[in-house]
Design a protein around this motif. Structure first.
Motif, PDB file in Angstrom:
ATOM      1  N   GLY A   1      -0.399 -41.903   3.917  1.00  0.00           N
ATOM      2  CA  GLY A   1      -1.677 -41.499   3.989  1.00  0.00           C
ATOM      3  C   GLY A   1      -1.997 -39.870   3.720  1.00  0.00           C
ATOM      4  O   GLY A   1      -0.838 -39.010   3.340  1.00  0.00           O
ATOM      5  N   LEU A   2      -3.260 -39.615   4.089  1.00  0.00           N
ATOM      6  CA  LEU A   2      -3.288 -38.267   3.930  1.00  0.00           C
ATOM      7  C   LEU A   2      -2.705 -37.149   4.661  1.00  0.00           C
ATOM      8  O   LEU A   2      -1.929 -37.743   6.003  1.00  0.00           O
ATOM      9  N   GLY A   3      -2.350 -36.075   4.031  1.00  0.00           N
ATOM     10  CA  GLY A   3      -1.289 -35.271   4.903  1.00  0.00           C
ATOM     11  C   GLY A   3       0.194 -35.162   4.248  1.00  0.00           C
ATOM     12  O   GLY A   3       0.730 -34.235   4.469  1.00  0.00           O
TER      13      GLY A   3
ATOM     14  N   TRP B   1       4.121 -48.870   4.295  1.00  0.00           N
ATOM     15  CA  TRP B   1       3.212 -49.198   3.431  1.00  0.00           C
ATOM     16  C   TRP B   1       2.253 -50.244   3.927  1.00  0.00           C
ATOM     17  O   TRP B   1       2.751 -51.457   4.127  1.00  0.00           O
ATOM     18  N   PRO B   2       0.866 -50.334   4.169  1.00  0.00           N
ATOM     19  CA  PRO B   2       0.320 -51.383   4.565  1.00  0.00           C
ATOM     20  C   PRO B   2      -0.453 -52.255   3.626  1.00  0.00           C
ATOM     21  O   PRO B   2       0.072 -52.044   2.398  1.00  0.00           O
TER      22      PRO B   2
ATOM     23  N   ALA C   1      -6.462 -42.747  -0.850  1.00  0.00           N
ATOM     24  CA  ALA C   1      -5.428 -41.542  -0.667  1.00  0.00           C
ATOM     25  C   ALA C   1      -4.029 -42.077  -0.919  1.00  0.00           C
ATOM     26  O   ALA C   1      -3.088 -41.631  -1.517  1.00  0.00           O
ATOM     27  N   MET C   2      -3.644 -43.466  -0.293  1.00  0.00           N
ATOM     28  CA  MET C   2      -2.285 -43.850  -0.143  1.00  0.00           C
ATOM     29  C   MET C   2      -1.937 -44.288  -1.739  1.00  0.00           C
ATOM     30  O   MET C   2      -0.894 -44.059  -2.057  1.00  0.00           O
ATOM     31  N   ARG C   3      -2.841 -44.872  -2.475  1.00  0.00           N
ATOM     32  CA  ARG C   3      -2.894 -45.353  -3.791  1.00  0.00           C
ATOM     33  C   ARG C   3      -2.428 -44.113  -4.539  1.00  0.00           C
ATOM     34  O   ARG C   3      -1.434 -44.095  -5.548  1.00  0.00           O
TER      35      ARG C   3
ATOM     36  N   MET D   1      -0.529 -50.761  -7.498  1.00  0.00           N
ATOM     37  CA  MET D   1      -1.495 -49.803  -6.853  1.00  0.00           C
ATOM     38  C   MET D   1      -2.626 -49.637  -7.700  1.00  0.00           C
ATOM     39  O   MET D   1      -3.856 -49.437  -7.170  1.00  0.00           O
ATOM     40  N   ALA D   2      -2.595 -49.437  -8.965  1.00  0.00           N
ATOM     41  CA  ALA D   2      -3.577 -48.812  -9.838  1.00  0.00           C
ATOM     42  C   ALA D   2      -4.531 -50.232 -10.450  1.00  0.00           C
ATOM     43  O   ALA D   2      -5.532 -50.082 -10.698  1.00  0.00           O
TER      44      ALA D   2
END
Length: 238
Positions: free
Chosen positions: A143-145, A172-173, A179-181, A236-237
């Motif tokens: 995720g973010l960061g 990976w959730p 953000a993850m994608r 993911m897209a």
């Protein structure tokens, strides 16, 4: 690649489970594997540590530790508080080389991130990897960061002339956020190295037999798996 150093961009991001997945894939490919924990913290004598967890999940691997300290702190701090000798980079180098003489693959798992201090002189896992001339696999969060911490880690490795083999997402959730994608595409760019896998969140809670069967689907062929970054990005897209 007789020795592979595995580090993280932080703590609690799936480094040990990723190490287990790499070990499981190597074992399935017919290789003998040893797992060396550079410095085990937060575990008392007689309790199973990270290397034992890798063996539980992956199967028959040789396990070793350079040192262990009871407090869950950076190794240098934990050693000082316990009144014990610290781990030094050359301790890790000597132990890894000894294991490499008897195994096809040695996985050296660090404690926390690349620059977590082992001793009062500021020795780190980066120093050990540099001395070993071993490639490094970086386990990053999803995720973010993660772009910032991954790029900082990659820059440090490049400044030392250490090969960054690639990046694995340690958890990976089922329902990744935006953000993850996006990070699936951006992580290889900031790292300057390929994305070599993504482990599902909670993989370490699987039964060992199920873990070993599934592990190849989490890691890329460079790590003896079948996972494909391009297909993962496409999903993911979608």
């Amino acid at each position: 690649m007789p020795i592979l150093v595995i580090t993280g961009t932080g703590t609690e991001i799936g480094k040990t489970v990723t190490t287990a997945a790499v070990a499981a894939c190597a074992l399935a490919a017919g290789r003998t594997v040893a797992v060396l924990k550079a410095a085990q913290t937060g575990v008392r004598p007689g309790e199973p540590g990270d290397a034992e967890e890798v063996a539980r999940l992956a199967g028959t691997v040789t396990t070793a530790e350079c040192a262990r300290y009871p407090d869950p702190l950076a190794p240098a701090t934990a050693a000082r508080r316990a009144g014990l000798a610290p781990v030094r980079p050359y301790d890790v180098v000597e132990a890894a080389r000894k294991l490499a003489a008897e195994h096809d693959l040695v996985l050296v798992e660090g404690a926390g991130g690349l620059l977590v201090r082992f001793d009062e002189a500021g020795g780190t896992l980066a120093d050990a990897a540099q001395a070993l001339r071993a490639p490094v696999l970086v386990v990053a969060s999803a995720g973010l960061g993660t772009l910032n911490t991954t790029e900082l880690t990659a820059r440090e490795l490049r400044s030392r002339g250490v090969e960054l083999l690639g990046v694995v997402i340690g958890g990976w959730p089922d329902s990744p956020d935006l953000a993850m994608r996006c990070n699936v595409t951006d992580l290889p760019d900031v790292a300057g190295a390929p994305l070599l896998g993504a482990l599902p969140m909670g993989a370490g809670r699987l039964e060992p037999a199920d873990f070993r069967t599934a592990a190849r689907g989490w890691l890329a062929p460079r790590l003896e798996g079948t996972w494909e970054a391009a297909m993962f990005r496409w999903r993911m897209a979608a």
